[in-house]
Design an enzyme around this catalytic site. Structure first.
Site, PDB file in Angstrom:
ATOM      1  N   ASP A  45       0.823  -1.209   0.000  1.00  0.00           N
ATOM      2  CA  ASP A  45       0.000   0.000   0.000  1.00  0.00           C
ATOM      3  C   ASP A  45       0.860   1.263   0.000  1.00  0.00           C
ATOM      4  O   ASP A  45       0.531   2.253  -0.640  1.00  0.00           O
ATOM      5  CB  ASP A  45      -0.925   0.013   1.233  1.00  0.00           C
ATOM      6  CG  ASP A  45      -1.954  -1.104   1.162  1.00  0.00           C
ATOM      7  OD1 ASP A  45      -2.143  -1.666   0.061  1.00  0.00           O
ATOM      8  OD2 ASP A  45      -2.550  -1.424   2.216  1.00  0.00           O
ATOM      9  N   LYS A 129     -11.912 -27.741 -16.456  1.00  0.00           N
ATOM     10  CA  LYS A 129     -12.933 -26.925 -17.110  1.00  0.00           C
ATOM     11  C   LYS A 129     -13.513 -25.988 -16.061  1.00  0.00           C
ATOM     12  O   LYS A 129     -14.313 -26.379 -15.207  1.00  0.00           O
ATOM     13  CB  LYS A 129     -14.030 -27.778 -17.732  1.00  0.00           C
ATOM     14  CG  LYS A 129     -15.033 -26.915 -18.498  1.00  0.00           C
ATOM     15  CD  LYS A 129     -15.893 -27.716 -19.449  1.00  0.00           C
ATOM     16  CE  LYS A 129     -16.694 -26.813 -20.378  1.00  0.00           C
ATOM     17  NZ  LYS A 129     -17.532 -25.840 -19.677  1.00  0.00           N
TER      18      LYS A 129
END
Ligand code: IVH
Length: 695
Positions: A45, A129
């Protein structure tokens, strides 16, 4: 990505900004893709804010690929259309979830390639998948310029602003990138992020927010996130990404990356910073396809995201080219599904079942639905808190999940399908089987039937417990026999045991006359018992053998135990508030008292004694805290005296403290006692409580 020396001192704001971007990108990749952060969030940050400050002070230094620009755009009115230069195909789906599904594909591939049985196995890549939505990411000169949904495969929507918020997706590619490349893959939401999102949605709904809803599954939530017009909202969804292929690609003048296989291509995408699932594997022939399908099926429930199958792709790009397409589906790939684990169905009712130990479990009765390979008609709601959290109501449409061998569960309710008059479910306060009070004790999640011996649901357990070797001991009365007796309704309550005769026993399956006689003799012997055995045999919750002995010793007579108040019970050694409460509840049920009376009437007897002479325990139930130095008593001395008088000594002051005994130089405990308004006494007052002469 330009190479930057991270350790050189900064020279200009431009250099510093470039260095910070490279550093922030590297950290984001380690955090979001590799899951191996090397700096704490707070440090990230700080670097991020430093870059923001430079870009604010020098707007000319701002670049489109800066990490500060992931959420930069303004809300849109609508999405622009994007025509895919290379269409986004779909894959043929093999719905046969058995190994034959994999074998059929391999057979088709071999036929297509006119391979003989003697030819070696075809090499494939096995992938997961992912259950999300397809995305095409276009990079020009290594910079992400456009992200588009699949749409109808020819034309999709430009969702670039939203996709830029996905921190796993690089905003620019490292050195060696092609002049133009489209990376294709799946945007999805992890299960944890899905749960967190729905939790937030539930809070919003509870606070009365209009137009908010919970999401049915991670795929829907991901699709909704991708199609947000406001990128700030999309960013809150915490979407993720897996790469699985390429679209258009134009190599740079100097040649650029070369791939001969799909696997090489995936590894290159990985080296560019895209997430590629670690499960991605090269497989030889049908046997390994089957093994992969099976292995991923076993991992499926433990993955942090949903998959609905695996994908097999022919590995050689030359062979892929040779095989080509049928309509919109390549011949060289297939999706091999797993049975769906979630289905929608309707709640027909909510039953409350009583377990062997009296536990009450709310169970949703469902319109039959095929899920996870079986037809499901019941789903547990676990307990009151769970039922309330999910707020399942009769008539609701719900998502039912059955994963692996785990018992079916209601995942969530489709609130928009709820009837306006649907009634909130409340746990009954009476046992649905026997009508006894159902109670939920402090600190417990479950309601329990207090019927004990009287409750049909608990009868078998109750009888077995009563007959136990360490209770009244009825030799030969085991599991199987009790089951038969209860099922044949020969025994409804404990006293029925003593009404058994040869004829009723002989009518049971496999009961030889000899065994029947033996059992009757054992019953006869059990009539003469002892008070501790009898009390233990009643099966009062929390009353084990030792407590039963202590109760018998303390009270001497059964009636005294049955009539004891909670305070009197607390005087018994080792009986605390939970046990005392449980004994009280048991004997407050009139049918439990009746059972006792009938057993006595059937001739069950024991010797009764006199109540034990209890030491004078004036401080029983009181908690003390000692602080400072007392004039005469040592700490340990004071503690011993308090405990001998039935009191407790605690180490710290709380609302539960009754007295603080303060001596010289008492410290923070005294201050806290005064703050909480707890009685503070000195040594002589303590001795007065103990009724000992002071001084
Ligand atoms: S390849 C040329 N690989 O499944 C084949 N698709 O109809 C293009 N999907 O919409 C797709 N995981 O979003 C491929 N490992 C994977 C995939 C995958 C999920 C999705 C994809 C597509 C659908 C197939």
């Amino acid at each position: 990505m330009a190479t930057v020396d991270l350790f050189a001192p900064p020279h200009s704001p431009a250099e510093r900004a470039a260095r910070l971007r490279a550093e922030l990108d590297a950290h984001a990749h380690r955090y979001y893709v590799l899951d191996q952060p090397t700096i704490p969030d707070i440090e990230y940050d700080r670097l991020f804010r430093e870059l923001q400050d430079i870009e604010t002070a020098h707007p000319e230094l701002l670049t489109a690929d800066s990490p500060t620009q992931r959420v930069g755009g303004k809300p849109l009115d609508q999405f622009a259309s994007v025509r895919h230069r290379v269409p986004m195909l779909s894959i043929r789906t093999e719905t046969d979830t058995e190994p034959t599904g994999a074998r059929n594909f391999d057979t088709r591939v071999r036929k297509e390639l006119t391979l003989a049985a003697s030819d070696p196995p075809v090499e494939y890549v096995g992938e997961l998948k992912f259950d999300g939505l397809a995305m095409s990411l276009r990079y020009e000169n290594g910079v992400l310029v456009q992200a588009a949904t699949r749409g109808d495969g020819e034309v999709g929507e430009d969702v670039t602003q939203n996709i830029r918020t996905i921190k796993q997706i690089p905003l620019r590619l490292p050195a060696g990138f092609p002049f133009l490349v489209e990376v294709r893959g799946e945007v999805y939401l992890s299960r944890a992020d899905f749960e967190a999102l729905n939790e937030k949605q539930r809070e919003k709904i509870a606070q009365g927010a209009k137009g908010e809803k919970t999401f049915v599954n991670p795929r829907n939530a991901a699709a909704g996130g991708v199609r947000q017009l406001d990128p700030a909202i999309a960013a809150e969804r915490r979407l993720s990404f897996f790469a699985y292929g390429l679209g258009e690609i134009t190599p740079p003048a100097d040649g650029g990356p070369k791939f001969e296989t799909h696997f090489q291509l995936l590894m290159t995408l990985k080296s560019w910073g895209f997430p590629v699932a670690v499960q991605t594997t090269r497989l030889q022939g049908a046997t390994e396809l089957i093994a992969f399908h099976q292995a991923m099926g076993e991992q499926r429930d433990r993955l942090p995201y949903d998959i609905d199958g695996v994908v097999y792709k022919v590995n050689s790009l030359a062979l892929q080219q040779k095989m080509g397409f049928v309509t919109r589906e390549p011949r060289w790939a297939v999706a091999h599904k797993y049975p769906a684990q979630e289905q929608l169905t309707m709640v027909l009712g909510i039953d409350v079942q009583v377990g062997r130990t009296g536990k009450l479990t709310p169970v949703a009765k469902l319109a039959p639905v095929f899920v996870g390979g079986v037809t499901v008609t019941n789903a547990t709601l676990h307990n009151e808190d769970e039922a309330r959290r999910k707020d399942v109501r009769v008539g609701d449409t719900v998502i039912v999940r059955r994963a692996g061998d785990v018992i079916p569960e209601v995942v969530s309710v489709l609130l928009d399908k709820r009837q306006p008059d649907a009634q909130i479910f409340t746990m009954p306060r009476h046992c649905p089987v026997c009508g006894s009070d159902a109670v939920r004790e402090d600190g417990e999640a479950d309601y329990r039937c207090t019927g004990g011996l009287f409750c049909a649901a608990q009868r078998k357990e109750a009888i077995l417990h009563f007959a136990h070797r360490r209770a009244v001991e009825i030799e030969g009365l085991g599991d199987k026999l009790v089951e038969q007796l209860v099922e044949a309704n020969v025994i409804r309550t404990l006293p029925d045991l003593y009404k058994l005769g040869l004829s009723s026993l002989a009518s049971l399956d496999r009961m030889a006359e000899k065994s029947a006689k033996n059992l009757l003799e054992a019953l006869e012997r059990s009539r003469q018992t002892t008070l501790p055995r009898f009390v233990f045999g009643l099966g009062i919750r929390h009353v084990g053998e030792a407590t039963a002995k202590a109760l018998a010793h303390h009270f001497g007579k059964l009636d005294a135990v049955m009539d004891a108040t909670e305070a009197q019970l607390l005087e018994v050694n080792d009986v605390g508030p939970i046990v005392a409460q449980s004994i009280r509840t048991f004997f407050e049920q009139s049918h439990n008292r009746e059972v006792v009376e009938q057993l006595r009437a059937c001739g069950v007897t024991w010797e009764e004694g006199e109540p034990a002479v209890v030491a004078f325990r004036p401080l029983s139930g009181k908690t003390f805290v000692i602080t400072g130095t007392l004039p005469n008593l040592s700490r340990d001395g004071a503690k011993d005296q308090i405990e001998a008088a039935g009191g407790k000594v605690a180490g710290s002051v709380s609302k539960k403290t009754d007295y603080v005994v303060a001596g010289a130089e008492a410290g923070s405990k005294l201050v806290k006692a005064q703050a909480l308004g707890i009685a503070v006494i000195d040594e002589s007052a303590l001795l007065a409580l103990l009724d000992l002469p002071s001084g």
